[in-house]
Design an enzyme around this catalytic site. Structure first.
Site, PDB file in Angstrom:
ATOM      1  N   GLU A 170       0.948  -1.362  -0.026  1.00 27.29           N
ATOM      2  CA  GLU A 170      -0.044   0.026  -0.148  1.00 27.29           C
ATOM      3  C   GLU A 170       0.740   1.346   0.071  1.00 27.29           C
ATOM      4  O   GLU A 170       0.769   1.836   0.733  1.00 27.29           O
ATOM      5  CB  GLU A 170      -0.784  -0.033   1.221  1.00 27.29           C
ATOM      6  CG  GLU A 170      -1.789  -1.298   1.123  1.00 27.29           C
ATOM      7  CD  GLU A 170      -2.757  -1.379   2.496  1.00 27.29           C
ATOM      8  OE1 GLU A 170      -2.614  -0.494   3.202  1.00 27.29           O
ATOM      9  OE2 GLU A 170      -3.283  -2.381   2.811  1.00 27.29           O
ATOM     10  N   ASN A 223       1.921  -5.230  -2.855  1.00 25.16           N
ATOM     11  CA  ASN A 223       0.825  -5.626  -2.704  1.00 25.16           C
ATOM     12  C   ASN A 223      -0.039  -4.426  -2.380  1.00 25.16           C
ATOM     13  O   ASN A 223       0.322  -3.545  -1.634  1.00 25.16           O
ATOM     14  CB  ASN A 223       0.881  -6.509  -1.150  1.00 25.16           C
ATOM     15  CG  ASN A 223      -0.418  -7.196  -0.793  1.00 25.16           C
ATOM     16  OD1 ASN A 223      -1.178  -7.834  -1.752  1.00 25.16           O
ATOM     17  ND2 ASN A 223      -0.861  -6.962   0.538  1.00 25.16           N
ATOM     18  N   HIS A 264     -10.121  -6.593  -1.498  1.00 26.49           N
ATOM     19  CA  HIS A 264     -11.130  -6.276  -0.637  1.00 26.49           C
ATOM     20  C   HIS A 264     -12.454  -5.474  -1.275  1.00 26.49           C
ATOM     21  O   HIS A 264     -12.044  -4.348  -1.552  1.00 26.49           O
ATOM     22  CB  HIS A 264     -10.492  -5.251   0.527  1.00 26.49           C
ATOM     23  CG  HIS A 264      -9.592  -5.802   1.532  1.00 26.49           C
ATOM     24  ND1 HIS A 264      -9.956  -6.777   2.293  1.00 26.49           N
ATOM     25  CD2 HIS A 264      -8.266  -5.554   1.618  1.00 26.49           C
ATOM     26  CE1 HIS A 264      -8.785  -7.096   3.080  1.00 26.49           C
ATOM     27  NE2 HIS A 264      -7.755  -6.356   2.545  1.00 26.49           N
ATOM     28  N   GLU A 295      -6.116 -10.707  -0.002  1.00 24.12           N
ATOM     29  CA  GLU A 295      -6.744 -10.389   1.166  1.00 24.12           C
ATOM     30  C   GLU A 295      -8.081 -10.354   0.783  1.00 24.12           C
ATOM     31  O   GLU A 295      -8.901  -9.531   1.112  1.00 24.12           O
ATOM     32  CB  GLU A 295      -6.268  -9.149   1.716  1.00 24.12           C
ATOM     33  CG  GLU A 295      -4.923  -9.021   1.965  1.00 24.12           C
ATOM     34  CD  GLU A 295      -4.406  -7.732   2.527  1.00 24.12           C
ATOM     35  OE1 GLU A 295      -5.016  -6.895   3.021  1.00 24.12           O
ATOM     36  OE2 GLU A 295      -3.151  -7.575   2.599  1.00 24.12           O
ATOM     37  N   ASP A 297     -11.934 -10.555   0.557  1.00 27.31           N
ATOM     38  CA  ASP A 297     -13.268 -10.509   1.173  1.00 27.31           C
ATOM     39  C   ASP A 297     -14.402  -9.877   0.408  1.00 27.31           C
ATOM     40  O   ASP A 297     -14.054  -8.779  -0.308  1.00 27.31           O
ATOM     41  CB  ASP A 297     -13.311 -10.016   2.674  1.00 27.31           C
ATOM     42  CG  ASP A 297     -12.380  -8.976   3.112  1.00 27.31           C
ATOM     43  OD1 ASP A 297     -12.268  -8.075   2.149  1.00 27.31           O
ATOM     44  OD2 ASP A 297     -11.917  -9.002   4.165  1.00 27.31           O
TER      45      ASP A 297
HETATM   46  O1  9MR Z   1      -6.876  -7.376   9.495  1.00 27.84           O
HETATM   47  C1  9MR Z   1      -5.832  -6.467  10.000  1.00 27.84           C
HETATM   48  C2  9MR Z   1      -6.677  -5.754  11.286  1.00 27.84           C
HETATM   49  O2  9MR Z   1      -6.746  -6.944  12.239  1.00 27.84           O
HETATM   50  C3  9MR Z   1      -5.688  -4.714  11.703  1.00 27.84           C
HETATM   51  O3  9MR Z   1      -6.283  -4.178  12.708  1.00 27.84           O
HETATM   52  C4  9MR Z   1      -5.338  -3.869  10.564  1.00 27.84           C
HETATM   53  C5  9MR Z   1      -4.714  -2.409  11.008  1.00 27.84           C
HETATM   54  O4  9MR Z   1      -4.245  -1.701   9.838  1.00 27.84           O
HETATM   55  O5  9MR Z   1      -4.845  -4.465   9.287  1.00 27.84           O
HETATM   56  C6  9MR Z   1      -5.686  -5.497   8.901  1.00 27.84           C
HETATM   57  O6  9MR Z   1      -4.984  -6.040   7.982  1.00 27.84           O
HETATM   58  C7  9MR Z   1      -4.908  -5.016   6.664  1.00 27.84           C
HETATM   59  C8  9MR Z   1      -3.690  -5.519   6.114  1.00 27.84           C
HETATM   60  O7  9MR Z   1      -2.563  -5.854   6.770  1.00 27.84           O
HETATM   61  C9  9MR Z   1      -3.157  -4.848   4.845  1.00 27.84           C
HETATM   62  N1  9MR Z   1      -4.288  -4.526   3.707  1.00 27.84           N
HETATM   63  C10 9MR Z   1      -5.694  -4.075   4.463  1.00 27.84           C
HETATM   64  C11 9MR Z   1      -6.070  -5.142   5.695  1.00 27.84           C
HETATM   65  C12 9MR Z   1      -7.564  -4.674   6.249  1.00 27.84           C
HETATM   66  O8  9MR Z   1      -7.422  -3.548   6.798  1.00 27.84           O
END
Ligand code: 9MR
Length: 410
Positions: A170, A223, A264, A295, A297
């Site tokens: 990101e 990613n 997502h 990732e 969903d």
């Molecule tokens: O699923 C993750 C969540 O538990 C955390 O609180 C969050 C914090 O930024 O990150 C989430 O995972 C992210 C992933 O690492 C990167 N892409 C977006 C995901 C969803 O926010």
């Protein structure tokens, strides 16, 4: 010898009985066994595809149903948070490898491959690092040095045990941010922008080179989210920007091996179609890369925070479930159609532990996973199973392994 012969005889007998019954069944009924009786990993394995999930170690330890499903349904796992910088080095100079090591040990036990997530990301940094960046005690050269050490330490610690690393995550802005032309960083004045500015434009190439120097075999990925399909190709097209960026890295000989499209999706924004996503994956893999859905969903707007588990209207649930299932279907079909698409990972598999309701509260969103919060299969699961079961040659072939690109010899 005699013992072995006896065993062979009994194995043969079992095989014979098994094949007899198969013949008998197929004479009357040409359909394959029901996909819902098979695991996602088994269904995906027919295409050489790895089917994965993000894993939450706390749920894995506390909830035996969750554990059983992680162990049996999936062939690759990603640590949802346990390999992030804030988890690995909460105190400067002191690493906490325990939870991530345990996750990998479990994966090995279950014959699962591991996606490493994540080496370079502006989010979920340890407090000491965030504070230092914010108050100016950590400047650009210091941050670059810290990042190099972090990548080297982490990749070296896990060397040989990680299949794919999300090296950079990101790194670019979104079209609704300021300025709206996509750029390295984020909203003007944001921490994300500050992080990018401190590191300077060369940091992606450096990150990939540093990771490669520490592990010659892991596949190294960029990613990101909202890069499932191309837009108009203009200044606000994030996918186009990421494509140009990766193309340049490849042209410069940087050891980047893969493009991770997070996936997502949200039903309120409508759906892509299969060929939009397949075309995007193909453009990236035509650069010589592997691809992965990393990732996935598909969330929906909820009427209130309790919906759909407590106060859902059946008509709403049906509409959302079907829209969500279509989103899964599109991403999976696009991945299946591209033999360089090596894995399809969901960001959690049950609504019980999904990040979505914690993140999108106003208005509430949820219901994005394959199983609901009580582990009932949803339309999305049945759709994914059907897609995997029904696919095969000539359109869906076995995956093509990716050779990790090496640093030039000196
Ligand atoms: O699923 C993750 C969540 O538990 C955390 O609180 C969050 C914090 O930024 O990150 C989430 O995972 C992210 C992933 O690492 C990167 N892409 C977006 C995901 C969803 O926010």
């Amino acid at each position: 010898m005699r013992f072995r012969r006896l065993i062979n005889a009994s194995v043969l007998a079992v095989v014979a009985v098994g094949s007899l019954s198969t013949v008998a069944a197929s004479a009357h009924d040409a359909r394959p066994s029901k996909p819902q009786d098979q695991s996602l990993r088994a269904l995906a394995a027919k295409h050489g595809l790895y089917f994965g999930t993000a894993v939450d170690p706390a749920a894995y330890a506390a909830d035996s149903t969750y554990k059983t499903m992680v162990d049996s349904q999936f062939s690759t796992v990603t640590a949802e948070n346990a390999m992030k910088w804030e988890s690995l080095e909460p105190t400067r100079g002191t690493y906490n490898w325990g939870p991530a090591d345990a996750l990998i040990d479990n994966a090995v036990r279950n014959r699962q491959l591991v996606r490493g997530h994540v080496l370079v990301w502006h989010s979920q940094l340890p407090g000491w690092l965030n504070d230092g960046i914010n108050d100016g005690t950590i400047d650009g050269p210091q941050l670059r040095a810290l990042l190099k050490k972090h990548i080297t330490d982490v990749v070296t610690h896990f060397k040989g045990r990680i299949w794919q690393w999300d090296v950079v995550n990101e790194a670019v802005s979104d079209p609704w941010e300021t300025p709206s032309a996509i750029h390295l960083g984020g909203n003007a004045g944001s921490f994300k922008q500050k992080f990018a500015d401190l590191l300077g434009p060369g940091y992606l190439a450096d990150a990939f080179r540093t990771a490669r120097a520490a592990d010659p075999k892991a596949l190294l990925f960029y990613n990101d989210y909202n890069v499932e399909a191309f837009g108009d190709g203009g200044a606000g097209d994030k996918t186009q920007f990421v494509y140009n960026m990766i193309k340049q890295l490849r042209a410069d000989g940087v050891p980047i091996d893969g493009f991770g499209s997070q996936g997502h999706l949200a039903t309120q924004y409508g759906n892509y179609d299969v060929f939009q996503v397949a075309d995007a994956l193909q453009r990236f893999t035509d650069l010589g890369l592997a691809a992965a859905l990393t990732e996935v969903d598909a969330r929906s707007l909820m009427k209130n925070a309790d919906d759909p588990t407590l106060a859902a209207n059946g008509a709403d649930v049906n509409a959302r479930d079907q829209a969500a299932a279509y989103n899964y279907h599109v991403l999976l079909q696009a991945c299946l159609l591209n033999r360089h698409c090596l894995s399809f990972t969901v960001w959690g598999f049950t609504d019980k532990y999904s990040w979505i309701p914690n993140w999108f509260k106003n208005p509430p969103e949820g219901a994005g996973c394959l199983w609901d919060a009580a582990y009932n299969p949803k339309k999305s699961l049945r759709t994914v199973q059907g897609d995997l079961a029904a696919a095969g040659p000539p359109l869906v072939g076995n995956r093509i392994p990716q050779a990790p690109r090496q640093l030039p010899r000196r």
